[in-house]
Design a protein around this motif. Structure first.
Motif, PDB file in Angstrom:
ATOM      1  N   LEU A 192      -2.168 -77.374 -70.403  1.00 58.85           N
ATOM      2  CA  LEU A 192      -3.350 -77.928 -69.614  1.00 58.85           C
ATOM      3  C   LEU A 192      -4.690 -77.218 -69.691  1.00 58.85           C
ATOM      4  CD1 LEU A 192      -3.821 -79.269 -66.752  1.00 58.85           C
ATOM      5  CD2 LEU A 192      -3.099 -77.193 -65.683  1.00 58.85           C
ATOM      6  N   LYS A 193      -4.683 -76.000 -69.970  1.00 57.95           N
ATOM      7  CA  LYS A 193      -6.127 -75.292 -70.473  1.00 57.95           C
ATOM      8  C   LYS A 193      -6.528 -76.177 -71.593  1.00 57.95           C
ATOM      9  CE  LYS A 193      -4.537 -70.554 -69.356  1.00 57.95           C
ATOM     10  NZ  LYS A 193      -4.184 -69.326 -70.155  1.00 57.95           N
TER      11      LYS A 193
ATOM     12  N   THR B  83     -11.731 -82.283 -71.828  1.00 62.96           N
ATOM     13  CA  THR B  83     -12.070 -83.138 -70.985  1.00 62.96           C
ATOM     14  C   THR B  83     -13.404 -82.672 -70.130  1.00 62.96           C
ATOM     15  OG1 THR B  83     -10.745 -82.796 -69.225  1.00 62.96           O
ATOM     16  CG2 THR B  83      -9.940 -84.701 -70.692  1.00 62.96           C
ATOM     17  N   ILE B  84     -13.376 -81.499 -69.999  1.00 60.55           N
ATOM     18  CA  ILE B  84     -14.551 -81.016 -69.190  1.00 60.55           C
ATOM     19  C   ILE B  84     -15.511 -80.131 -69.879  1.00 60.55           C
ATOM     20  CG2 ILE B  84     -15.198 -79.753 -66.898  1.00 60.55           C
ATOM     21  CD1 ILE B  84     -12.342 -80.411 -65.730  1.00 60.55           C
TER      22      ILE B  84
ATOM     23  N   PRO C 165     -17.433 -81.992 -73.353  1.00 61.61           N
ATOM     24  CA  PRO C 165     -18.362 -82.978 -73.099  1.00 61.61           C
ATOM     25  C   PRO C 165     -19.839 -82.147 -72.680  1.00 61.61           C
ATOM     26  CG  PRO C 165     -16.135 -83.842 -72.110  1.00 61.61           C
ATOM     27  CD  PRO C 165     -16.124 -82.222 -72.496  1.00 61.61           C
ATOM     28  N   VAL C 166     -19.469 -81.260 -71.765  1.00 64.21           N
ATOM     29  CA  VAL C 166     -20.663 -80.373 -71.154  1.00 64.21           C
ATOM     30  C   VAL C 166     -21.375 -79.740 -72.541  1.00 64.21           C
ATOM     31  CG1 VAL C 166     -21.646 -78.622 -69.660  1.00 64.21           C
ATOM     32  CG2 VAL C 166     -19.857 -80.257 -69.027  1.00 64.21           C
ATOM     33  N   LEU C 167     -20.774 -79.175 -73.336  1.00 59.26           N
ATOM     34  CA  LEU C 167     -21.418 -78.497 -74.591  1.00 59.26           C
ATOM     35  C   LEU C 167     -22.004 -79.498 -75.343  1.00 59.26           C
ATOM     36  CD1 LEU C 167     -18.672 -76.008 -75.704  1.00 59.26           C
ATOM     37  CD2 LEU C 167     -20.886 -75.465 -74.902  1.00 59.26           C
ATOM     38  N   LEU C 168     -21.392 -80.799 -75.433  1.00 59.40           N
ATOM     39  CA  LEU C 168     -21.945 -81.774 -76.381  1.00 59.40           C
ATOM     40  C   LEU C 168     -22.865 -82.828 -75.863  1.00 59.40           C
ATOM     41  CD1 LEU C 168     -19.013 -82.307 -78.540  1.00 59.40           C
ATOM     42  CD2 LEU C 168     -20.689 -81.073 -79.091  1.00 59.40           C
ATOM     43  N   TYR C 169     -23.257 -82.548 -74.614  1.00 61.83           N
ATOM     44  CA  TYR C 169     -24.130 -83.594 -73.825  1.00 61.83           C
ATOM     45  C   TYR C 169     -25.398 -83.772 -74.815  1.00 61.83           C
ATOM     46  CZ  TYR C 169     -26.990 -85.479 -70.126  1.00 61.83           C
ATOM     47  OH  TYR C 169     -27.730 -86.403 -69.126  1.00 61.83           O
ATOM     48  N   GLU C 170     -25.521 -85.160 -74.926  1.00 68.06           N
ATOM     49  CA  GLU C 170     -26.603 -85.784 -75.769  1.00 68.06           C
ATOM     50  C   GLU C 170     -26.610 -85.101 -76.865  1.00 68.06           C
ATOM     51  OE1 GLU C 170     -30.422 -85.777 -73.908  1.00 68.06           O
ATOM     52  OE2 GLU C 170     -29.744 -86.991 -72.140  1.00 68.06           O
TER      53      GLU C 170
END
Length: 153
Positions: free
Chosen positions: A5-6, A12-13, A16-21
């Motif tokens: 789960l980790k 999934t969370i 994607p924030v680290l790789l934004y744009e």
């Protein structure tokens, strides 16, 4: 919380924030190192190991089923490149990507341009002409996700 789960939450969370744009980043070696260090700190925390235990990053990634974040950045960049190359002629994004700025660059070692990052397609074994065939392009450039690799035909 179970480890699976980790990893799912990370994939999934957090990632994607680290790789934004990330498709438009021009990264140097220092930025790649910082991104990889950040990712490995999180993955070590998920697995429950410390740096003192001297476990290899590749072993941790393989055990958790997570690919190298820098490979993922290259994949995202190639996906964007293919998307823009398939656009119709005259589209602003395509014109901006294909434009060449006139004039001289400043003295010293120049910063890396986005085009220089993308044009190293030998990593994926593709050519710019292959962007026309969307499915083939995606299959060839989607090499950085171990979970998807198992699902591909």
């Amino acid at each position: 919380m179970p480890r699976k789960l980790k990893v799912k939450l990370y994939s999934t969370i957090i990632r994607p924030v680290l790789l934004y744009e990330a498709e438009v980043w021009t990264m140097g070696k220092e930025q790649e190192r910082i991104l990889e260090t950040t990712e490995m700190r999180m993955l070590r925390r998920i697995k429950g190991v410390t740096l003192r235990e001297r476990e290899r990053s590749t072993d941790i990634r393989r055990e958790l089923g997570v690919s190298d974040i820098n490979e993922k950045v290259k994949e995202i960049r190639m996906r964007w490149y293919g998307h823009v190359k398939r656009r119709e002629e005259g589209h602003p994004a395509k014109e901006a990507m294909e434009s060449i700025v006139p004039g001289r660059r400043p003295r010293g070692r120049p910063n890396k341009r986005w085009r220089e990052n993308v044009e190293d397609m030998s990593h994926f074994g593709v050519r710019p002409e292959e962007t026309v065939e969307r499915e083939t392009w995606r299959r060839k450039t989607r090499a950085a996700d171990p979970a998807r690799r198992d699902q591909q035909p």
